[in-house]
Design an enzyme around this catalytic site. Structure first.
Site, PDB file in Angstrom:
ATOM      1  CB  SER A 184      -0.864   0.007   1.257  1.00 62.71           C
ATOM      2  OG  SER A 184      -0.043   0.258   2.382  1.00 62.71           O
ATOM      3  CE  LYS A 185      -1.510   7.073  -2.540  1.00 66.11           C
ATOM      4  NZ  LYS A 185      -2.896   6.635  -2.717  1.00 66.11           N
TER       5      LYS A 185
END
Ligand code: GLU
Ligand code: ZN
Length: 484
Positions: A256-257
Site C-alpha cells: 500500500s502507500k
C-alpha cells in the site's frame, strides 16, 4: 465445446492505477492472449465522486503505455458496450426491479441508525454482525407505514439458507456458508447500484468466462454468484474465478502507500520501462516454470497458464524490479534508448530538443547504458554536457577547494595541455601518468577532483569518455575555472 475465453479488467480508478491493479490487468491480458480469447476493459465508475474523468483517462493511458491492449472497452468499443458502468445505470435498475418482482430481492426500509443499533446488539450477543432479515417479509401494512414516514427503501438480495461452493482456479474449492453472507444491498435508496450488482450483471451481459482478480474480492464472490442465479444464468455458464494472491510490501503486509510505492505513474516517472514493469509484475505470483527472471511479453503470453499462478502472497521487491529494469535498458538499441531518454531530458529542461542536442545525447548514451537502473538517471548523468557553467553543490565546492584537490587540478591541466588528439584513451593515458604515476595517488583521489571540476558531480558517466564528449575546449576551461 469450450467457450472462447473472455477475461476482463475492471478497475474503479479512484486515483492512479497501482501495482496490484496492473498485475491483475497483466494476468487478464496474458490469459486472454495465451488462449486466443478476448480482453474486456471495463471502468467501474458508479461512484462518480471518487472516480473522475481524469483518473479514467489516466487509467486508459497507463494500460496503453504498458502495451496491454484490450479488445473491447473504452476507445475501441465492442458488441457489449457501453464499457463505463456510469453509462449502464438503466441496466442495473432494470435487473434490480426484475429481482424484486421475482422475489429474489426485497425493499428494506431500515434506517442506518436502526441497522447500526441492531448490529451493536448482535456484537454484544456475540453473534456475527450483519443484516438480520427484518424486512424480508413485510406486510402491506408495514410497508405502507414506512412509506408514510417518508422512508426510501434500499433493495436487498435475499440470500437463501445453505452455502455457496465454487471452484477457484487458483485456490481450489471455496465454500461460503450463507449464515456469514447476510442479505446484501443491490441498490441504494437514491437508486444507485452497488458494486456487487453492477459487477455481476456486467460479467454476465458481457459474457465474461474468466474473472482473474485480486484476492481481496474473494469474499464478494458468493454474492455475485447469487446475482447470476437470480438473473437465471445456468451454473455451467457462470464465469470461472481465479483470485490472485496479494502483493505484499517488505513488511509482509499488503502493499500500500504506507509500505511502498504503489502508483504506476510513479514508476513511470522514475523511468521504469513498461516492459520491465510487466516482466517484474508477471513474476509476482506467477512463474514461467523455471527460475528465469527475464521474460518478454511474448514469452509471457506463450507460457501463461492459471495453474502456474501461486496461491500464496507475493512479496514486492524493488531491488529485483530495478535489476530487471537495468537489464531491459541494456537490451535497448541506441535508437530506442534515445527515444525513451529524450522525454526525461526535455521534462527536466536539460535540453530543448534541438537536433544538435539530440546528437550529443545520442553520442553519450552508449557510455551510460550499462550504468543506469532507472531512465530518470539520464538527467544527472548527462546534464554536464549541456550547461554553460557548472554549479557545484556545497560538498563538491568544499572538496574542490581542498589543497590536495587543487594540486590534482593543476597537475591535470598541465598534463592535458599537450594532448591534441582528444580521445578518451589519450586523456586517460595523460591523466594516469601525471596523477597516479606522477603524484602517486590512488585512482579515487586522482580522478575524483577532476570529475567534479568537469561534470560538477561525483556521479557521472566514466570520466575519460565524459571529457571526450565534452570536448577539449570545454573540459580545459572547466578545469581552469576550478583553480582557486
Ligand atoms: N472494480 C473493482 C475494483 O477496482 C474490481 C472488480 C472486479 O475485478 O471484480 O476493486
Ligand atoms: Zn430492513
Amino acid at each position: 465445446m469450450a467457450r472462447e475465453v473472455r477475461t476482463r479488467f475492471a478497475p474503479s480508478p479512484t486515483g492512479d492505477l497501482h501495482v496490484g491493479n496492473i498485475r491483475t490487468a497483466l494476468f487478464d491480458w496474458a490469459y486472454a492472449r495465451h488462449t486466443g480469447g478476448k480482453l474486456i476493459f471495463r471502468i467501474e465508475d458508479t461512484d462518480r465522486e471518487r472516480v473522475t474523468d481524469e483518473y479514467i483517462a489516466r487509467a486508459i493511458e497507463t494500460l496503453k503505455w504498458l502495451g496491454l491492449e484490450w479488445d473491447e472497452g473504452p476507445e475501441v468499443g465492442g458488441e457489449f458496450g457501453p464499457y463505463l458502468q456510469s453509462q449502464r445505470l438503466d441496466i442495473y435498475t432494470e435487473w434490480a426491479d426484475t429481482f424484486l418482482k421475482n422475489g429474489d430481492a426485497y425493499n428494506c426500509y431500515c434506517s442506518t441508525e436502526e441497522l447500526e443499533a441492531r448490529r451493536e446488539a448482535q456484537r454484544s450477543a456475540n453473534q456475527a454482525p450483519g443484516y438480520d432479515g427484518k424486512c424480508r417479509n413485510l406486510s402491506d401494512g408495514e410497508i405502507e407505514k414506512y412509506r408514510g414516514e417518508g422512508r426510501k427503501p434500499v433493495i436487498r438480495m435475499r440470500m437463501p439458507d445453505g452455502e455457496t461452493r465454487f471452484n477457484d482456479l487458483i485456490r481450489g474449492e471455496v465454500v461460503f456458508e450463507h449464515k456469514y453472507v447476510p442479505d446484501f444491498v443491490l441498490m441504494r435508496a437514491d437508486g444507485s447500484p452497488l458494486y456487487t450488482l453492477a459487477v455481476a450483471v456486467d460479467d454476465v451481459l458481457m459474457k465474461v468466462t474468466h474473472i482473474l482478480r485480486g484476492e481481496d474480492l474473494l469474499s464478494s464472490t458468493p454474492r455475485q454468484i447469487r446475482v447470476y442465479q437470480a438473473m437465471g444464468v445456468k451454473d455451467e455458464d457462470f464465469p470461472e474465478f481465479a483470485h490472485l494472491p496479494f502483493v505484499m510490501g517488505t513488511d509482509n503486509t499488503k502493499l500500500s502507500k504506507r509500505n511502498g510505492e504503489v502508483s504506476i505513474a510513479w514508476y513511470r516517472e522514475e523511468g521504469f520501462l513498461p516492459e520491465a514493469i510487466c516482466n517484474y509484475l508477471a513474476l509476482l505470483g506467477w512463474s514461467p516454470g523455471d527460475d528465469r527472471e527475464n521474460i518478454t511479453m511474448k514469452e509471457l503470453v506463450d507460457l501463461f497458464t492459471i495453474e502456474r499462478v501461486n496461491s500464496s502472497p507475493a512479496r514486492f521487491d524493488m531491488k529485483k524490479l530495478e535489476a530487471i529494469n537495468g537489464d531491459k535498458i541494456r537490451a535497448l538499441s541506441i535508437e530506442e534508448f534515445l527515444k525513451r531518454a529524450l522525454p526525461y531530458l526535455l521534462k527536466e529542461g536539460v535540453i530543448k530538443g534541438e537536433a544538435s542536442e539530440v546528437k550529443v545525447v545520442r553520442d553519450a548514451l552508449p557510455i551510460i547504458q550499462e550504468r543506469i537502473a532507472r531512465m530518470k538517471e539520464v538527467v544527472p548523468m548527462l546534464r554536464f554536457l549541456f550547461v554553460e557553467e557548472i554549479s557545484f553543490d556545497q560538498e563538491s565546492a568544499a572538496k574542490l577547494a581542498e589543497s590536495d584537490s587543487q594540486k590534482v587540478i593543476n597537475t591535470a591541466i598541465s598534463a592535458l595541455e599537450p594532448v591534441s588528439n582528444w580521445q578518451h584513451e589519450a586523456i586517460e593515458g595523460a591523466l594516469r601518468s601525471a596523477l597516479i604515476d606522477g603524484l602517486g595517488l590512488k585512482p579515487r583521489n586522482a580522478f575524483g577532483p577532476v570529475r567534479i571540476a568537469v561534470t560538477g558531480s561525483h556521479i557521472s558517466p566514466p570520466l575519460f569518455e565524459s571529457m571526450e564528449l565534452l570536448g577539449r575546449d570545454r573540459s580545459m576551461a572547466r578545469l581552469k575555472s576550478a583553480v582557486r
